[in-house]
Scaffold this active site. Structure first.
Site, PDB file in Angstrom:
ATOM      1  CD1 TRP A 356       0.735  -0.327   3.026  1.00 50.58           C
ATOM      2  CD2 TRP A 356      -0.665   1.284   3.458  1.00 50.58           C
ATOM      3  NE1 TRP A 356       1.234   0.486   4.336  1.00 50.58           N
ATOM      4  CE2 TRP A 356       0.066   1.188   4.555  1.00 50.58           C
ATOM      5  CE3 TRP A 356      -2.014   2.235   3.679  1.00 50.58           C
ATOM      6  CZ2 TRP A 356      -0.001   1.840   5.721  1.00 50.58           C
ATOM      7  CZ3 TRP A 356      -2.231   2.876   4.741  1.00 50.58           C
ATOM      8  CH2 TRP A 356      -1.024   2.906   5.744  1.00 50.58           C
ATOM      9  CG  ASP A 357       4.969   0.809   1.512  1.00 49.97           C
ATOM     10  OD1 ASP A 357       4.190   0.104   1.913  1.00 49.97           O
ATOM     11  OD2 ASP A 357       6.011   0.576   1.752  1.00 49.97           O
ATOM     12  CD  GLU A 499       2.216  -3.934   8.922  1.00 47.70           C
ATOM     13  OE1 GLU A 499       1.811  -4.399   7.868  1.00 47.70           O
ATOM     14  OE2 GLU A 499       3.346  -3.612   9.177  1.00 47.70           O
ATOM     15  CE  LYS A 613       5.688  -2.053  11.372  1.00 50.28           C
ATOM     16  NZ  LYS A 613       5.541  -3.366  10.465  1.00 50.28           N
ATOM     17  CD  GLN A 614       2.445   1.320   9.608  1.00 47.44           C
ATOM     18  OE1 GLN A 614       3.613   0.774   9.475  1.00 47.44           O
ATOM     19  NE2 GLN A 614       1.792   1.559   8.510  1.00 47.44           N
TER      20      GLN A 614
END
Length: 787
Positions: A356-357, A499, A613-614
């Site tokens: 998805w980056d 994640e 995580k993000q």
């Protein structure tokens, strides 16, 4: 070891330099100084070999599965950069003798790598070395190297071996069959290798031109072959002040090249034609080939992607140029059958797979800067529909369920099942993202929406976009589960962008993006029914739209969308996150290396803590703001601010994607100092002082995100449901910012100072835009004071 201030004159803030050499830190410079052109990418290992080096040459799209129990990956092609040098019969290495005046640097403007140093041998003989190389942007199949050696003090016996070495692998996995190799006329070397599963032929040709004191040498080299290797050996005696110059020109072609497919492919013909091309290139020589390459970079990149920052910190400008450089290297602009790997073409990390980056972090740059490339990248996803549909069927769903990791379009899901060690059990950790991280299907639908709104490319929608949006909506409609007790549809057992939270229910990002995907499909269906019923009829039968349309309506209306908490307006990341145990994260927030939490806990334990995580729910707020849902009170500015302040302290930024999102949101909510600090940390992911962050390759999404952080964050450029908004918020250290974007077919130059916003329509077309909640129209040039 790294120095970013060596550029002077026209190259000020264009040079990335290494000023001291260490065999303990080879990976960083191999990756960040890598060369490429979108067709191929070369990791910048030194010419002489070292034990911990990683030599990589990748050609985009040549995916192969080394063994049945492996996943497909980009294979590491034969190496052409290694030169085995001997001085007085002893192997040359910077680990021996004494080195002075060492500089290795990448010129971002010219896309040339150079390395120079003075070296005193263990016998006390002093030599001066200078190496240069480039991978041509003017000819995608071409690369060239130049080595210059001068004896400064003594006579010296100097010899070297150079050729093509196919004794390469991917972390031990061998992808190629033993190929034919040959030397023509004691000068031209050709090696053929064929992948062992996908049957991709690779033809590599190379030749050398050797001069001593400017005169071509007539001495014939020794010729040698070994298993998967062919090379030439040259030997000379250099007197003091003698100068040896070696030019090596190389070409790479494969059977997957578009021109190979357009004609009736024949390996022998490819061998002959590519060898003929090499001869012509070699006649031109390094300097002439480099000048053409340099001009192409200027015309195709720097004259097009204009982004100038006047900052107290020159590192900001260098960082953004570094981003534009690597965005060019990593992107297969030449071929819509290929995507962008998570490490670009700079290393083996993530096996060359697309995530998805691309859609969320890289594609926006191309949408606003080079829509033709953006269209190509979205067409790659269209070509992957067959694999997405197959994945949906395998999982019991309908429509298109896109792979979490995608390689060749027809490969389907290629995410590995097993990963790093479980610190508790000592076993391999299961990688669940390929099975249950499903938001990527909605991310692709969002990218289609964003592309169309910014470009007005109706042809793309007609040919590709409608079908992709309809089929991803069909997937979501089949994926939703009815909760009888609560009278609503839910999405259970998923992984969101965070994640560190596996097997969660009603992840806000996933639910809202699925909702957006369903609503977008309804809007597009209604538009077609009104504006192009013939196309709707054409799509209706194969996609079963007559049944799908009411299904989308019913399920979108009854899909559970987590509401912000009444007490503090924080949007719940999932059903349980806000109730999880809070732990002291100071150690991990201050970590020097990412993912150190996995040295203390395993995935199951991390799943039970309030640690992220993000960016997860935060990136949702940023994305949906750009859509027709921007007025939804559940994603309002107060929700954005409250959620940012709640989740940022719990976010470890263990993904390189995270910092740029937080930069944009911090800027949006008025946390300007924090936004700038996060932006600089984003640059430092690859360019910072830490020497081990980029060993597996550059961070492609973060690099794309740097442009987003500057343009969407600090310049305040934002798509808001079909209209352009520009609300600048320059950092205190920036005196000005200038850049050009493409808006609905027109180039728009934007200049910003702390007190003035200036807009210039380069083609004289009119543009309606909004700034500071006021709507303006610009037909030529407009200046607006910034309050």
């Amino acid at each position: 070891m790294m120095d970013y201030k060596l550029g002077t004159g026209e190259f000020e803030d264009w040079i990335v330099s290494e000023t001291a050499f260490s065999t303990d830190y080879l990976g960083k410079c191999e990756a960040i100084l890598s060369l490429g052109n979108g067709y191929m990418g070369m990791r910048s290992a030194t010419e002489e070999p070292y034990i911990k080096e990683q030599r990589n040459l990748f050609v985009n799209g040549t995916f192969n599965k080394a063994h049945p129990n492996e996943v497909t990956e980009l294979p590491n092609l034969a190496d052409v950069t290694r030169i085995d040098i001997r001085v007085d019969g002893e192997r040359f290495s910077l680990e021996f003798g004494e080195t002075a005046n060492y500089v290795r640097q990448l010129n971002l403007k010219t896309a040339e790598l150079s390395r120079s140093f003075d070296w005193t041998s263990p016998k006390g003989k002093k030599l001066r070395f200078h190496f240069k190389r480039f991978v041509s942007l003017a000819n995608l199949h071409l690369m060239a190297t130049k080595m210059q050696v001068e004896s400064l003090t003594h006579p010296v016996d100097f010899s070297f071996d150079s050729g093509i070495n196919a004794q390469m692998n991917n972390s031990g996995a061998q992808h190629f069959l033993e190929g034919e190799r040959r030397v023509f006329d004691k000068q031209l070397i050709q090696l053929v290798q064929t992948t062992n599963e996908s049957n991709v032929d690779v033809v590599i040709n190379t030749t050398h031109n050797v001069k001593v004191n400017g005169e071509e040498t007539m001495a014939a080299p020794d010729m040698d072959m070994a298993r998967r290797k062919v090379w030439l050996s040259y030997a000379f005696t250099l007197q003091p002040n003698d100068r040896l110059e070696v030019e090596k020109v190389t070409t790479v072609h494969t059977s997957r090249d578009l021109n190979a497919l357009e004609a009736e492919y024949d390996l022998q013909q490819l061998r002959e034609s590519s060898l003929g091309d090499l001869k012509l290139h070699a006649l031109q020589g390094y300097d002439s080939l480099f000048q053409t390459h340099k001009q192409t970079w200027q015309q195709n990149v720097w004259d097009v992607y204009k982004l100038e920052i006047d900052s107290d910190n020159a590192f900001d400008q260098l960082g953004l140029r570094f981003a534009l450089y690597h965005l060019t290297l990593m992107t297969p602009a030449h071929d819509a059958r290929m995507g962008i790997g998570a490490k670009g073409l700079s290393g083996e990390g993530y096996k060359g797979h697309s995530f998805w980056d691309t859609e969320v972090f890289i594609l926006p740059f191309f949408i606003y800067s080079n829509p033709a490339v953006a269209k190509s990248l979205l067409t790659y996803r269209y070509l992957g529909l067959a694999g997405a549909r197959a994945k949906a069927i395998e999982n019991g769903y309908s429509g298109a369920m896109y792979p979490w990791e995608m390689a060749w379009p027809t490969d389907g899901e290629v995410t590995p099942k097993w990963g790093d060690i479980d610190i508790v059990t000592g076993e391999q950790s299961r990688i669940w993202s390929g099975a249950i991280e499903q938001h990527i299907s909605a991310d692709i639908a969002f990218a289609i929406y964003q592309y169309n709104e910014v470009t007005n490319d109706q042809e793309f929608l007609d040919q590709y976009g409608y079908e992709m949006v309809f089929d991803t909506a069909k997937f979501w409609a089949s994926r939703l589960e009815w909760n009888e007790e609560k009278g609503r549809y839910e999405i259970i057992n998923v992984i969101g962008p965070d994640e560190y939270k596996e097997h969660v229910n009603n992840n806000a990002f996933t639910n809202y993006m699925a909702y957006f995907n369903l609503k977008l499909a309804i809007r597009y269906y209604d538009r077609l029914a009104e504006e192009n019923p013939e196309l709707l009829e054409k799509l209706a039968a194969p996609l079963e739209l007559a049944a799908a349309y009411p299904d989308w309506q019913e399920k979108a209306d009854r899909l559970f969308l987590p509401e912000p908490r009444a007490a503090d307006r924080v949007i719940p990341q999932d059903d349980t996150y806000l109730q999880l145990e809070e732990i002291d994260l100071t150690k991990y927030k201050n970590q020097e290396k990412v993912r150190t939490i996995y040295r203390d806990y395993n995935s199951e334990q991390i799943n039970s803590f309030q640690v992220t995580k993000q960016a997860d729910g935060l990136i949702l707020l940023y994305l949906l703001e750009q859509t027709f849902l921007h007025d939804d009170p559940r994603i309002s500015k107060d929700v954005k601010s409250a959620s940012f302040h709640y989740y940022e302290p719990k976010t470890l930024h263990d993904s390189s994607l995270s910092l740029v999102t937080h930069t944009i949101l911090a800027s949006d909510i008025g946390e300007y100092d924090l936004a700038y600090s996060l932006f600089q940390k984003s640059i430092e992911i690859d360019l910072g002082p830490a020497m081990d962050t980029s060993d597996e390759g550059i961070h492609a999404a973060s690099i794309g995100g740097l442009w987003k952080a500057a343009v969407f964050g600090f310049a305040g450029v934002r798509l808001i449901d079909g209209r352009l908004r520009i609300d600048p918020k320059l950092p205190k250290t920036w005196r000005s910012m200038k850049f050009t974007i493409q808006w609905q077919g027109s180039p728009v130059s934007i200049s910003i100072t702390p007190t003035l916003l200036a807009i210039k329509m380069e083609d004289g077309e009119a543009m309606v835009f909004e700034t500071n909640n006021v709507v303006h129209e610009c037909t030529g040039y407009t200046e607006i004071p910034i309050a």
